[in-house]
Structure formats: C-alpha cells, structure tokens
Write a protein that holds these residues in place. Structure first.
Motif, PDB file in Angstrom:
ATOM      1  N   ILE A   1      23.805  69.118 -69.800  1.00  0.00           N
ATOM      2  CA  ILE A   1      24.011  67.824 -70.464  1.00  0.00           C
ATOM      3  C   ILE A   1      24.898  66.924 -69.615  1.00  0.00           C
ATOM      4  N   LEU A   2      25.946  67.530 -69.043  1.00  0.00           N
ATOM      5  CA  LEU A   2      26.872  66.768 -68.211  1.00  0.00           C
ATOM      6  C   LEU A   2      26.123  66.112 -67.059  1.00  0.00           C
ATOM      7  N   LEU A   3      25.220  66.896 -66.403  1.00  0.00           N
ATOM      8  CA  LEU A   3      24.498  66.367 -65.244  1.00  0.00           C
ATOM      9  C   LEU A   3      23.519  65.285 -65.666  1.00  0.00           C
ATOM     10  N   ILE A   4      22.854  65.469 -66.824  1.00  0.00           N
ATOM     11  CA  ILE A   4      21.928  64.427 -67.281  1.00  0.00           C
ATOM     12  C   ILE A   4      22.688  63.123 -67.526  1.00  0.00           C
ATOM     13  N   VAL A   5      23.804  63.234 -68.268  1.00  0.00           N
ATOM     14  CA  VAL A   5      24.575  62.020 -68.578  1.00  0.00           C
ATOM     15  C   VAL A   5      25.082  61.365 -67.301  1.00  0.00           C
ATOM     16  N   ALA A   6      25.578  62.196 -66.378  1.00  0.00           N
ATOM     17  CA  ALA A   6      26.117  61.640 -65.132  1.00  0.00           C
ATOM     18  C   ALA A   6      25.016  60.957 -64.330  1.00  0.00           C
ATOM     19  N   ALA A   7      23.814  61.568 -64.295  1.00  0.00           N
ATOM     20  CA  ALA A   7      22.714  60.982 -63.539  1.00  0.00           C
ATOM     21  C   ALA A   7      22.353  59.619 -64.119  1.00  0.00           C
ATOM     22  N   ILE A   8      22.235  59.549 -65.461  1.00  0.00           N
ATOM     23  CA  ILE A   8      21.892  58.264 -66.084  1.00  0.00           C
ATOM     24  C   ILE A   8      22.959  57.218 -65.786  1.00  0.00           C
ATOM     25  N   ARG A   9      24.219  57.630 -65.944  1.00  0.00           N
ATOM     26  CA  ARG A   9      25.290  56.648 -65.753  1.00  0.00           C
ATOM     27  C   ARG A   9      25.380  56.179 -64.312  1.00  0.00           C
ATOM     28  N   GLU A  10      25.214  57.124 -63.365  1.00  0.00           N
ATOM     29  CA  GLU A  10      25.386  56.701 -61.976  1.00  0.00           C
ATOM     30  C   GLU A  10      24.210  55.846 -61.514  1.00  0.00           C
ATOM     31  N   ILE A  11      22.984  56.196 -61.963  1.00  0.00           N
ATOM     32  CA  ILE A  11      21.836  55.460 -61.445  1.00  0.00           C
ATOM     33  C   ILE A  11      21.810  54.043 -62.004  1.00  0.00           C
ATOM     34  N   PHE A  12      22.207  53.864 -63.266  1.00  0.00           N
ATOM     35  CA  PHE A  12      22.208  52.497 -63.799  1.00  0.00           C
ATOM     36  C   PHE A  12      23.498  51.756 -63.481  1.00  0.00           C
ATOM     37  N   GLY A  13      24.587  52.500 -63.300  1.00  0.00           N
ATOM     38  CA  GLY A  13      25.860  51.839 -63.045  1.00  0.00           C
ATOM     39  C   GLY A  13      26.077  51.524 -61.576  1.00  0.00           C
ATOM     40  N   LYS A  14      25.569  52.407 -60.685  1.00  0.00           N
ATOM     41  CA  LYS A  14      25.826  52.216 -59.261  1.00  0.00           C
ATOM     42  C   LYS A  14      24.547  52.159 -58.445  1.00  0.00           C
ATOM     43  N   GLY A  15      23.403  52.505 -59.060  1.00  0.00           N
ATOM     44  CA  GLY A  15      22.143  52.499 -58.330  1.00  0.00           C
ATOM     45  C   GLY A  15      21.985  53.666 -57.381  1.00  0.00           C
ATOM     46  N   SER A  16      22.787  54.734 -57.590  1.00  0.00           N
ATOM     47  CA  SER A  16      22.694  55.872 -56.674  1.00  0.00           C
ATOM     48  C   SER A  16      22.818  57.172 -57.460  1.00  0.00           C
ATOM     49  N   ILE A  17      22.485  58.292 -56.782  1.00  0.00           N
ATOM     50  CA  ILE A  17      22.754  59.602 -57.375  1.00  0.00           C
ATOM     51  C   ILE A  17      23.455  60.440 -56.328  1.00  0.00           C
ATOM     52  N   GLY A  18      24.613  60.969 -56.677  1.00  0.00           N
ATOM     53  CA  GLY A  18      25.380  61.758 -55.718  1.00  0.00           C
ATOM     54  C   GLY A  18      25.736  60.960 -54.484  1.00  0.00           C
ATOM     55  N   GLY A  19      25.897  59.639 -54.622  1.00  0.00           N
ATOM     56  CA  GLY A  19      26.288  58.813 -53.488  1.00  0.00           C
ATOM     57  C   GLY A  19      25.110  58.329 -52.651  1.00  0.00           C
ATOM     58  N   ILE A  20      23.879  58.822 -52.958  1.00  0.00           N
ATOM     59  CA  ILE A  20      22.706  58.392 -52.185  1.00  0.00           C
ATOM     60  C   ILE A  20      22.059  57.223 -52.906  1.00  0.00           C
TER      61      ILE A  20
END
Lengths: 232, 200
Positions: A157-176
């Motif tokens: 769940i943590l990874l799903i939430v983080a993925a959604i937040r990072e991709i819409f908030g920063k446009g990246s995943i894991g810095g990529i």
C-alpha cells in the motif's frame, strides 16, 4: 495426551503448506493492515511523498515486524502479563535502533530524509498489533510468516500511494522523470518528454493528499471486495 | 513568557500534531466515532504529552547527551529510553488516576493504555529533541501539542457523527470517508501555516 503432543510437533515443523501460504497472503487483501485493519497510518502518510523513501520504509517495517513477531513468540511463555507491553516495546525499540543505526551508517541522506519517522516505527501500530493479536499465541515460525505477510501488505500500500503521489506531484518515479516537461524544457522546447503538457501538481506532495489517496484506495478496495463494506 | 505562549499557540494550531504531521492517526481514526469518547482520549493525550515531554527532556539532557552526568554520548539509547518512559508513565498515570479520581479514571478508562502506542506522544518527544527546545519550551510544546490533538479529534468526531445521516456510497462509508474528512481538515489547517508568531 500423546495425540496432542504429536499434533503440536507437527504444528511446530517448518513446513510450507496451505495454512502458511494463507498467513502470507491474507494481509495482502482480506486483512490488509492499512486499508482493513487501519493500523500504521501515521508513517504511511508521512513517508509517501517519494517512492524511494517509501521503499526504504517498507523494507524497514518488514524487517521489524518479522523479527519482533519472532522474538516475542519465542519469549511468549516467559513474559508476565502485566508488563508485556513494556517488554514488547523494548524488543521493538531494539530492532528499530538497529535499523536506525544501519541507515545512519550506510545511507545518511535517506536517514536525514526520513528523520523522526524511522523512530516512529516503534509506535507503528502494525508491529504492536500483530504482537498482541498473533505472536503472543502462536509458534515462532508462524509468527515470523505472519510478520512478513503483514509487513509486505503494509509495504505494498505504501508503494502504491507513494507512486501515485510522486508521479502526479513531481512527474517522476524513484527520481526518474516520466511525465511532464523535461528539465531542459525552457531552454529547448522540442525536448519535452511524453505528456509534456502536464504541470506537476504540488498538492500531491503535501500531507492532505496522502489522506485523499488512501481514502480513494480504501474506496476502490471495498468496491472490489464487497465483503469488507462497512454496514454500520 | 510571551515566547512560551507563542510556542503553545504554534504547536496547537499551526503545527498541529494530528492535522499537519498526521501523528497518532491510528487512534485518531479508530476512536473518533463519537464525541464523548473522543473527548476522553483527547484529555488523556494532553495529560500524557504534558508529563512525558519534560521527563524525556531531562533524560535526553542529563543522561544521554555529552554534557550530561556521564559525560558521554549515549544518544543511540534514546528510542529505547523514551518509549520505556512513555510506557511506564502511562502505567503510573493510570494507577494514580485510578486511586485519586475514580470518576476521571472511568471516563478515560480504556484509552490510557492505548496512548502508549499513540505516535503523537513519541513523535512529540522526538520533535522536541530535533528542534532543541529548552525545559520550559518542552513543557509548552507538550501541552500545546496535546491541546491541538484534542481539538482535532473532537472536531472530526463531531463531523463523523453528523455524516452518519448523509448519503455516502456504500464502499466509502465509515473508514474511507473518515480519511477524506481528515484530508479536508488538514487542508483547512494548512491555511494557518502562514501565521508568523516570531522566532520559533
């Protein structure tokens, strides 16, 4: 009498059958620590701004739940009932200190990023909840599996939430960088990546968005798995 | 003195433990179904935060830090000692309250043991260390943080009592809605962030 001893011995053996598989798979869906048991929310909200942070946190929590359940289960017959909370907390605090010092030694920037939330794994209710609900009454091997299962259910769940937040908030995943304008956008307008028109939404990086994302996840999970719907 | 009052206001509203840092969410969501129980838990949190914060400050300053009585850096023991202090203080408070004020004990009752694993308490102590408060400030921070948590849980309990009568999609009922509401309240509290109270 002899029968029960035989049965107990069988329980204690290190087989990996259907029952053991259920211990691992149950926390992923029907009994998920975050969306069903509602345990361990605090850290889920705070560390999910970036995918890497969430990944480190998940690994740390799997480690702590796994060994906390194991050690508590080993000691379960010799802990007096009145002081069991303090004993459990000391076991957890010891494991968390190990995690904290390891991070401090080998991944100092990550340690700085996570700040107090590594320490807060101690009061992460998943760990405590599984100790109380499972490890105090079951054999060490089973508790270990239960700990791993719950740690992973939490981490997913943590990874799903983080993925959604990072991709819409920063446009990246894991810095990529994945979507949104590329870094050189203003210098060379032709090098914009896919979905170059997308403007990163800063709300997704702020705390309240984690609440909305987890709320929506719970909604989706319950719409899909009807038996979890709250009828009260 | 004005500084301490400012710190109290700041920790209660601007940096609300529940709605800005989202600490203590497990009990925040589990116990906010009715205003009465939320009130009891909120009071207990103020109580325990106000007591454990100064004690943890003293432990951190006089026992663990290099300038303390042992003259050596024992900060790696911080987590274990803090949580031990919190667990034993909660136990102690429970016994004292039971002895001297049975009526308060009955209203707090089951919530006191729950507080040990409320991350707002340990989180408060860890924030106190990382922000390097002095003794008086740690008392003010503890009480203010507790008060802010109290206000937040009573407010959300009141909203949840009302929302029971609204038409909410079945799958969103209960927990899902509580998350959305907390998010909205967090957004509202972010409006307070710009307030400048001085040097803190």
């Amino acid at each position: 009498m002899a029968d029960t001893i035989v049965a107990e011995k069988k329980e204690a053996s290190f087989s990996f059958g259907k029952k053991e598989r259920k211990l691992l798979s149950d926390p992923l869906n029907d009994n998920n620590p975050i969306t069903v048991q509602v345990l361990g929310i605090c850290s889920a909200l705070a560390v999910t701004t970036l995918f890497n942070k969430a990944l480190v946190m998940s690994i740390a929590v799997v480690f702590v739940t796994m060994f906390a359940s194991f050690f508590t289960s080993l000691l379960r017959n010799s802990i007096p009932k009145q002081v069991r909370m303090i004993v459990q907390l000391v076991i957890i605090a010891f494991l968390v200190t190990v995690v904290e010092l390891t991070l401090k030694a080998f991944a100092y920037p990550m340690y700085k990023d996570l700040s107090v939330f590594i320490g807060l794994i101690i009061t992460n209710c998943i760990v405590m909840g599984r100790l109380e609900a499972f490890a105090m009454a079951n054999t060490p091997y089973k508790s270990l599996l239960d700990g791993i299962g719950n740690g992973i259910g939490y981490g997913v769940i943590l990874l799903i939430v983080a993925a959604i937040r990072e991709i819409f908030g920063k446009g990246s995943i894991g810095g990529i960088k994945l979507i949104g304008p590329s870094n050189e956008f203003l210098i060379d307008t032709t090098t914009s990546s896919i979905f170059g028109w997308y403007e990163p939404n800063n709300l997704m990086v702020l705390f309240p968005s984690a609440m909305f994302v987890i709320g929506a996840l719970i909604w989706a999970h319950r719409a899909w798995n009807k038996k979890l719907v709250d009828i009260s | 003195m004005a500084d301490l009052a400012n710190l109290f206001i700041k920790s209660a509203f601007i940096e609300n433990l529940a709605l800005s840092y989202f600490l203590g969410m497990c009990s925040f969501l589990a116990v906010s179904k009715s205003v009465k129980t939320a009130f009891g838990l909120g009071l207990a949190v103020i109580f325990v935060l106000g007591i454990t914060m100064p004690i943890n400050w003293m432990i951190n300053t006089y026992l663990l830090s290099e300038t303390g009585i042992f003259g050596q850096d024992f900060t790696f023991l911080r987590l274990i000692l803090f949580i031990a202090v919190i667990a034993s203080m909660v136990q102690l408070v429970e016994m004292v309250v039971e002895k001297f004020s049975p009526s308060l004990y009955n209203s707090l009752g089951i919530f006191l043991p729950l507080i040990t694993v409320n991350c707002a308490i340990l989180g408060g102590s860890l924030f106190m260390v990382s922000k390097e408060y002095n003794f008086a400030e740690s008392v003010s921070f503890g009480l203010g943080g507790g008060f802010g948590w109290f206000v937040a849980i009573v407010a959300i309990a009141a909203i949840r009592e009302k929302i029971k009568y609204s038409h909410v999609p079945p799958a969103l009922r209960g927990l899902g809605m509580a998350f959305m509401l907390t998010g909205l309240m967090g957004l509202a509290f972010m409006g307070l962030m710009g307030i400048d109270l001085g040097a803190f």
